[in-house]
Design an enzyme around this catalytic site. Structure first.
Site, PDB file in Angstrom:
ATOM      1  N   GLU A 153     -14.609 -36.070 162.802  1.00 42.76           N
ATOM      2  CA  GLU A 153     -14.829 -36.978 163.938  1.00 42.76           C
ATOM      3  C   GLU A 153     -15.840 -38.082 163.592  1.00 42.76           C
ATOM      4  O   GLU A 153     -16.901 -38.188 164.205  1.00 42.76           O
ATOM      5  CB  GLU A 153     -15.274 -36.192 165.171  1.00 42.76           C
ATOM      6  N   GLU A 309      -7.335 -30.379 166.655  1.00 43.71           N
ATOM      7  CA  GLU A 309      -8.154 -29.483 167.482  1.00 43.71           C
ATOM      8  C   GLU A 309      -7.716 -29.600 168.930  1.00 43.71           C
ATOM      9  O   GLU A 309      -7.569 -30.703 169.463  1.00 43.71           O
ATOM     10  CB  GLU A 309      -9.630 -29.898 167.460  1.00 43.71           C
TER      11      GLU A 309
HETATM   12  C1  GLA Z   1     -15.098 -31.466 168.287  1.00 42.97           C
HETATM   13  C2  GLA Z   1     -15.511 -31.003 166.905  1.00 42.97           C
HETATM   14  C3  GLA Z   1     -15.500 -29.531 166.737  1.00 42.97           C
HETATM   15  C4  GLA Z   1     -16.013 -28.825 167.964  1.00 42.97           C
HETATM   16  C5  GLA Z   1     -15.220 -29.268 169.159  1.00 42.97           C
HETATM   17  C6  GLA Z   1     -15.633 -28.577 170.429  1.00 42.97           C
HETATM   18  O1  GLA Z   1     -13.796 -31.791 168.433  1.00 42.97           O
HETATM   19  O2  GLA Z   1     -14.758 -31.603 165.883  1.00 42.97           O
HETATM   20  O3  GLA Z   1     -16.285 -29.201 165.614  1.00 42.97           O
HETATM   21  O4  GLA Z   1     -17.356 -29.143 168.146  1.00 42.97           O
HETATM   22  O5  GLA Z   1     -15.427 -30.629 169.345  1.00 42.97           O
HETATM   23  O6  GLA Z   1     -14.855 -28.972 171.524  1.00 42.97           O
END
Ligand code: GLA
Ligand code: ZN
Length: 639
Positions: A153, A309
């Site tokens: 991210e 995710e």
């Molecule tokens: C983000 C991060 C993950 C985790 C999620 C939790 O997407 O990439 O490592 O922290 O949030 O929702």
């Protein structure tokens, strides 16, 4: 070429972030057994493992990761291996404090959390590159490796002196000399003229309103700088084995990184998406991010996208973090497949017992495998096992929504006529209207080839390049339909106002001329009358037309206040097509009517006709997915 298609090996990817370092070894065996039970075939490993992989500078400990990868491989589970660079170990910040990022007020964000690094720090870069190289030297040919997951991210922005220097380098490449910068930044205003490069700094904390172009250029620079870091790591890992595809997890409509520039640098696209189960339009919000990622996937090197995710239930970071009720995880997962995903990964495999994310849901919850959540995970695993033929199949759309990071950054600069005018809200309103109507759409950059689309929507293009204006015009001339939203066509890419009446370069195309923008205070509704579209209420925004110069057909007019009689919706024939303009923000049902009408005129219809409200239909390949988002139970009889 390294592709997502190869990485799937004929099975839709299913699994999640796996952080075995948080657990004793006995649990690892159990993990692999349970992964099998659930139909998991991919684990994302190492995202936040830097401090354990390199406990002291240059001293690596790969023993535990060797074991994890071998164990996963022996269990038939593939690995998305992350470069661990999103979060540097404490030693980096402790020994080299300049690697910690600074806020606009120069305060330091120190270690103890994550993602805190200065992206232009040479020390950070040196150590990050070294750990990537060591990792890739060791695992680039590991049989479990299916893909590289670069960082996590990307989004960290820093305002330190090192970043100021790097920014000046970026500006020199863009403007060549200070004259160019002074001209573009409009520095004759407020005594801002620069005489030496050393005077030029990031948009730090200032007394009053910051120079808008300084602000926007820094946003562009920050995205480019992170992208450089991504490319550096990509090249390090790819050089060791070009057959392994590379991606990084996007965050949907995230302002900090211009995804149109990033996507062509990766092999396929991926996204993290966490719609709120309490949001009555949560399914629309999730489709919104998915359709963007599918569209981005088309401009990647090899195409395709996955959900990198999502959650099985509650997230750890919402103020009120409600779990997904039974069935919702499966429903939203199938939605992602319907909209083109070739894989579904969750954050995370096993719920953490310690740390900041201890209240986040997982595939194996705190309750363990004997739980509703794990049973639902296993059920989804079975669904996926039977849908492998979906891999690589396309979702076709005849409608495109124009999204532009520059227009986004610019419309949200300081001192705009309405501080509540948010770019993504504008895009989402139009998207929601299409979603409710089951009309499938893609997202496109304003310079994209549009000939494949019958209907193009530009909900907001406040800042617009000449090329974008010509592109939209070509689309209409060739017989396409265009809908443009309010406050568009106002400035050029250097944020200079285009003079002579708005929306300058789109005036002829739209057959309108606007003299003034007329924002409306919150809570005030404008009555709009329309025989053709039905009367409606509008909010937030209206525009003062030069009615004599407006040649477009007026479909709706404002009925009260100082703008009574001014157009709210117009349509103009141009070349072989037609161009609509909305000078206001109609209430949702009215926007739906306008867009359905424009779609019908363009010959575009829904995936399935006459579906009840709350039932979504998407065609992928030769399958039609029908997803019922209504909470009450319904009985469906197959004929
Ligand atoms: C983000 C991060 C993950 C985790 C999620 C939790 O997407 O990439 O490592 O922290 O949030 O929702
Ligand atoms: Zn910095």
């Amino acid at each position: 070429m390294a592709s997502l298609h190869d990485a799937t090996r004929g099975r839709l990817l299913f699994g999640g972030d796996y952080n075995p370092e948080q657990w004793p070894r006995e649990v690892w065996e159990d993990d692999v057994r349970l992964m099998h039970e659930a139909g998991v075939n991919l684990a994302t490993v190492g995202v936040f493992s830097w401090a354990l992989l390199e406990p002291r500078p240059g001293e690596y400990d790969f023993g535990w990761l060797d074991e994890v990868l071998d164990l996963l491989h022996s269990g038939g589970i593939g690995v998305a291996l992350a470069t661990p660079t999103a979060s540097a170990p404490p030693w980096l910040h402790h020994r080299w404090p300049e690697t910690s990022p600074q806020d606009p007020d120069r305060s330091v964000r120190t270690y103890g959390s994550r993602n805190a690094y200065c992206p232009s720090s040479a020390v950070y870069r040196h150590h990050a590159d070294a750990v990537c190289a060591a990792l890739a030297d060791r695992y680039a040919h590991h049989p479990a490796l299916r893909m590289w997951h670069i960082g996590n991210e990307f989004g960290t922005v820093c305002y330190c002196d090192g970043c100021a220097e790097t920014f000046r380098g970026w500006l020199k490449r863009k403007y060549t000399d200070l004259d160019g910068l002074n001209e573009a930044w409009g520095t004759r205003f407020w005594s801002q003229h620069y005489s030496e490069w050393a005077e030029v700094i990031p948009p730090r904390k200032v007394q009053y309103v910051i120079n808008p172009v300084q602000d926007q250029d820094y946003q562009r620079f920050a995205s480019d700088l992170l992208l450089e870091g991504f490319k550096t790591e990509r090249d390090i890992v790819s050089a060791r084995n070009p057959a392994v595809p590379v991606t990084t997890n996007f965050m949907g409509f995230y302002k900090g990184t211009d995804s149109w520039q990033w996507a062509p640098e990766e092999d396929f696209a991926s996204v993290d998406s966490y719609p709120d189960p309490n949001d009555p339009l949560g399914a629309c919000a999730s489709a919104f991010a998915q359709d963007l990622t599918r569209s981005l996937g088309r401009s990647t090197r090899a195409g395709g996208w996955i959900m990198m995710e999502q959650s099985t239930g509650a997230v750890g970071w919402r103020e009120v973090a409600t779990p997904k009720p039974p069935g919702l995880f499966r429903l939203w997962s199938l939605q992602a497949l319907a909209r083109g995903a070739d894989g579904l990964l969750q954050f995370q495999w096993r719920a953490s017992k310690q740390g900041a994310e201890r209240s986040h849901s997982a595939m194996v919850p705190h309750a363990g495998p004997d739980s509703r959540v794990f049973r639902e995970v296993c059920e989804l695993g079975k669904d996926l096992a039977g849908l492998g033929d979906l891999i690589g199949t396309e979702v076709a759309a005849q409608v495109a929504i124009v999204v532009d990071w520059d227009a986004w950054r610019a419309v949200e600069l300081d001192h705009q006529p309405h501080s509540g005018f948010r770019y993504v809200d504008r895009i989402y309103e139009y998207y929601t209207a299409l979603w409710r109507a089951n009309i499938t759409c893609d997202f496109v950059h304003p310079h994209a080839e549009l000939s494949g689309y019958r209907l193009v929507l530009a909900p907001n293009l406040y800042q617009i390049s000449d090329e974008a204006g010509r592109n939209l015009e070509r689309h209409v001339e060739a017989g396409g339909t265009l809908v443009v939203g309010p406050f568009s066509g106002v400035t050029d890419p250097d944020e200079r106002v285009r003079l002579g009446g708005y929306p300058a370069s789109l005036r002829e195309l739209l057959g309108i001329r606007i003299e003034e923008y007329w924002p409306i205070p919150d809570g005030v509704g404008l009555r709009v009358g329309s025989a053709e579209l039905g009367d409606f209420t509008a909010a937030t925004w209206a525009e003062w037309f030069d009615q004599a110069a407006t040649t477009a057909r007026v479909l709706a007019r404002i009925e009260d206040g100082p703008l009574a009689g001014h157009p709210a919706v117009t349509v103009n024939g141009h070349g072989a097509g037609s161009a609509w303009y909305l000078a206001t923000l109609p209430e949702a049902s009215a926007l739906g009517r306008v867009l359905r009408r424009a779609a019908a005129d363009a010959g575009v219809g829904p995936v399935l006709e006459n579906l009840p409200e709350g039932v979504e239909a998407v065609r992928r390949g030769d399958r039609v997915f029908v997803l019922d988002h209504r909470t009450r139970e319904v009985e469906i009889r197959a004929a």
